[in-house]
Design a protein around this motif. Structure first.
Motif, PDB file in Angstrom:
ATOM      1  N   GLU A   1     -47.186  15.426  41.910  1.00  0.00           N
ATOM      2  CA  GLU A   1     -46.378  14.346  42.502  1.00  0.00           C
ATOM      3  C   GLU A   1     -45.915  13.366  41.490  1.00  0.00           C
ATOM      4  OE1 GLU A   1     -47.510  12.478  46.246  1.00  0.00           O
ATOM      5  OE2 GLU A   1     -47.873  14.339  47.088  1.00  0.00           O
ATOM      6  N   GLU A   2     -46.919  11.990  41.193  1.00  0.00           N
ATOM      7  CA  GLU A   2     -46.672  11.118  40.286  1.00  0.00           C
ATOM      8  C   GLU A   2     -46.894  11.555  38.782  1.00  0.00           C
ATOM      9  OE1 GLU A   2     -51.231  10.143  41.261  1.00  0.00           O
ATOM     10  OE2 GLU A   2     -49.192  10.811  42.499  1.00  0.00           O
TER      11      GLU A   2
ATOM     12  N   TRP B   1     -47.801   7.179  44.623  1.00  0.00           N
ATOM     13  CA  TRP B   1     -46.637   6.656  44.965  1.00  0.00           C
ATOM     14  C   TRP B   1     -46.976   5.937  46.382  1.00  0.00           C
ATOM     15  CZ3 TRP B   1     -43.328  11.639  44.137  1.00  0.00           C
ATOM     16  CH2 TRP B   1     -43.071  11.790  42.791  1.00  0.00           C
TER      17      TRP B   1
ATOM     18  N   GLU C   1     -41.538   9.657  48.504  1.00  0.00           N
ATOM     19  CA  GLU C   1     -41.336  10.840  47.460  1.00  0.00           C
ATOM     20  C   GLU C   1     -39.955  10.862  47.002  1.00  0.00           C
ATOM     21  OE1 GLU C   1     -42.535  14.335  49.607  1.00  0.00           O
ATOM     22  OE2 GLU C   1     -44.741  13.600  49.762  1.00  0.00           O
ATOM     23  N   LEU C   2     -38.847  10.648  48.043  1.00  0.00           N
ATOM     24  CA  LEU C   2     -37.637  10.474  47.497  1.00  0.00           C
ATOM     25  C   LEU C   2     -37.262   9.586  46.671  1.00  0.00           C
ATOM     26  CD1 LEU C   2     -35.875  11.343  51.321  1.00  0.00           C
ATOM     27  CD2 LEU C   2     -36.116  12.881  49.156  1.00  0.00           C
TER      28      LEU C   2
ATOM     29  N   ALA D   1     -38.650  10.174  42.957  1.00  0.00           N
ATOM     30  CA  ALA D   1     -38.698  11.577  42.361  1.00  0.00           C
ATOM     31  C   ALA D   1     -38.310  11.528  40.966  1.00  0.00           C
ATOM     32  CB  ALA D   1     -37.251  12.378  43.272  1.00  0.00           C
ATOM     33  N   ASP D   2     -37.732  10.716  40.562  1.00  0.00           N
ATOM     34  CA  ASP D   2     -37.409  10.691  39.095  1.00  0.00           C
ATOM     35  C   ASP D   2     -38.344   9.859  38.252  1.00  0.00           C
ATOM     36  OD1 ASP D   2     -34.958  11.899  39.501  1.00  0.00           O
ATOM     37  OD2 ASP D   2     -33.860  10.090  39.905  1.00  0.00           O
ATOM     38  N   TYR D   3     -39.296   9.485  39.066  1.00  0.00           N
ATOM     39  CA  TYR D   3     -40.244   8.691  38.032  1.00  0.00           C
ATOM     40  C   TYR D   3     -41.824   9.445  37.868  1.00  0.00           C
ATOM     41  CZ  TYR D   3     -37.199   4.655  39.026  1.00  0.00           C
ATOM     42  OH  TYR D   3     -36.388   3.993  38.908  1.00  0.00           O
ATOM     43  N   GLN D   4     -41.724  10.588  37.935  1.00  0.00           N
ATOM     44  CA  GLN D   4     -42.993  11.580  37.621  1.00  0.00           C
ATOM     45  C   GLN D   4     -43.054  11.624  36.149  1.00  0.00           C
ATOM     46  OE1 GLN D   4     -42.906  15.865  37.234  1.00  0.00           O
ATOM     47  NE2 GLN D   4     -44.261  16.054  39.144  1.00  0.00           N
TER      48      GLN D   4
ATOM     49  N   LYS E   1     -43.033  10.386  52.866  1.00  0.00           N
ATOM     50  CA  LYS E   1     -41.977  11.071  52.448  1.00  0.00           C
ATOM     51  C   LYS E   1     -40.783  10.195  52.018  1.00  0.00           C
ATOM     52  CE  LYS E   1     -43.583  15.033  54.207  1.00  0.00           C
ATOM     53  NZ  LYS E   1     -43.615  15.774  53.298  1.00  0.00           N
TER      54      LYS E   1
END
Length: 318
Positions: free
Chosen positions: A284-285, A239, A252-253, A256-259, A249
């Motif tokens: 994360e990803e 990311w 990450e927000l 969040a819906d793209y993992q 940071k």
């Protein structure tokens, strides 16, 4: 076929390797098949030295694991030698103009590989050089990675044309090169990114123009479920890339819906392959269950950087 290959080989000699859009479908296919052939030779222990006595200057303004090792080993296996050139040592574009540096290095070397931030540096270096220049990575493009990726897909699937690749994540240099190559090679591509992190608009338009010739399609949107539906290949990347650590940071927000996780990959074809250019941030990803699962081919990708880059060097420097 031999006459066609000889014609393609001649068309590549002395060329720069800056972006995949600069090459035809046949030229890219030739490089992929050459990479596979060189891989077979290396696995069989066959000595093949088309670049005997040649030297590749390797300029690094961005640190690297895969790029440095694969180029240095690759030029050695082809009979030549690699010379590591730190960006701090060269002062490229600071203590000396890029044009002058290119002219001087052209008197010493047989080829230049550069890994840097601004894409304009690679373009300026190629304009000033009288020897081939290879783009080892810029913030805009990563063509060596993409060529190795297409080689890997071809080895696993036996074809490229008609396959669908879904890319979930940041619209970065990797996705730019994948888009360009997919459009040339007849692969369908679907990209899902958060708003504000889309691929470069000019590259999107350029890619769409190339899809008209190859019959492929390009989707760029915000819904990962739409992008991944019926995909043959699932691809993601970190990311926050090198140089974006301060945004970690915030990203990450946004992502969040793209993992890429077990729930999301269920929407792809059952025999999908998972790809990641590395380094990866597990959890994360992508989840560990996907990246370390049976359908992950990330280390085949990593290995093929060596073989794809050997093909590039053999084609343009010999």
């Amino acid at each position: 076929m031999q006459a066609v290959n000889e014609e393609l080989a001649l068309s590549l000699k002395g060329r720069d390797f800056l972006m995949l859009v600069d090459f035809t479908k046949d030229e890219l296919q030739y490089l992929i098949e050459l990479a596979i052939d060189l891989k077979k030779k290396q696995k069989a222990g066959e000595t093949y030295h088309p670049l005997k006595g040649k030297t590749l200057g390797m300029i690094f303004e961005k640190s690297s694991t895969r790029t440095r090792v694969s180029f240095e080993v690759g030029i050695y296996q082809l009979g030549g030698q690699g010379l590591f050139l730190s960006g701090n040592d060269l002062q490229l574009g600071r203590g000396e103009t890029i044009w002058d540096t290119a002219q001087v290095l052209s008197r010493y070397l047989d080829g230049i590989m550069i890994r840097t931030f601004a894409h304009r540096k690679v373009v300026e270096l190629a304009r000033g050089a009288t020897i081939p220049v290879i783009n080892g990575l810029t913030d805009l493009s990563h063509p060596c990675q993409a060529l190795a990726d297409f080689q890997t897909i071809y080895e696993h699937k036996g074809r490229l044309e008609g396959l669908k690749m879904a890319y979930i994540g940041d619209g970065n240099n990797v996705v730019h090169s994948l888009m360009m190559g997919a459009a040339k090679l007849g692969m369908h591509m679907a990209i899902a990114t958060p708003k504000g992190y889309e691929p470069d608009a000019d590259i999107v338009e350029q890619t769409k123009a190339n899809t008209l010739d190859s019959g492929s399609t390009l989707y760029v949107g915000y819904d990962p479920k739409v992008a991944i539906a019926d995909a043959d290949i699932i691809y993601t990347d970190v990311w926050a890339s090198m140089g974006q650590e301060a945004e970690q940071k915030e990203r990450e927000l946004a992502f969040a819906d793209y993992q890429v996780n077990d729930e999301l990959v269920k929407l792809a074809k059952k025999d999908y392959l998972f790809m990641h250019c590395l380094p990866a941030h597990r959890g994360e990803e992508v989840t560990e269950s996907v990246i370390d699962g049976d359908q992950s081919i990330i280390f085949d990708q990593a290995e093929n950087r060596l073989h794809a880059q050997k093909a590039i060097m053999a084609a343009i420097m010999s």
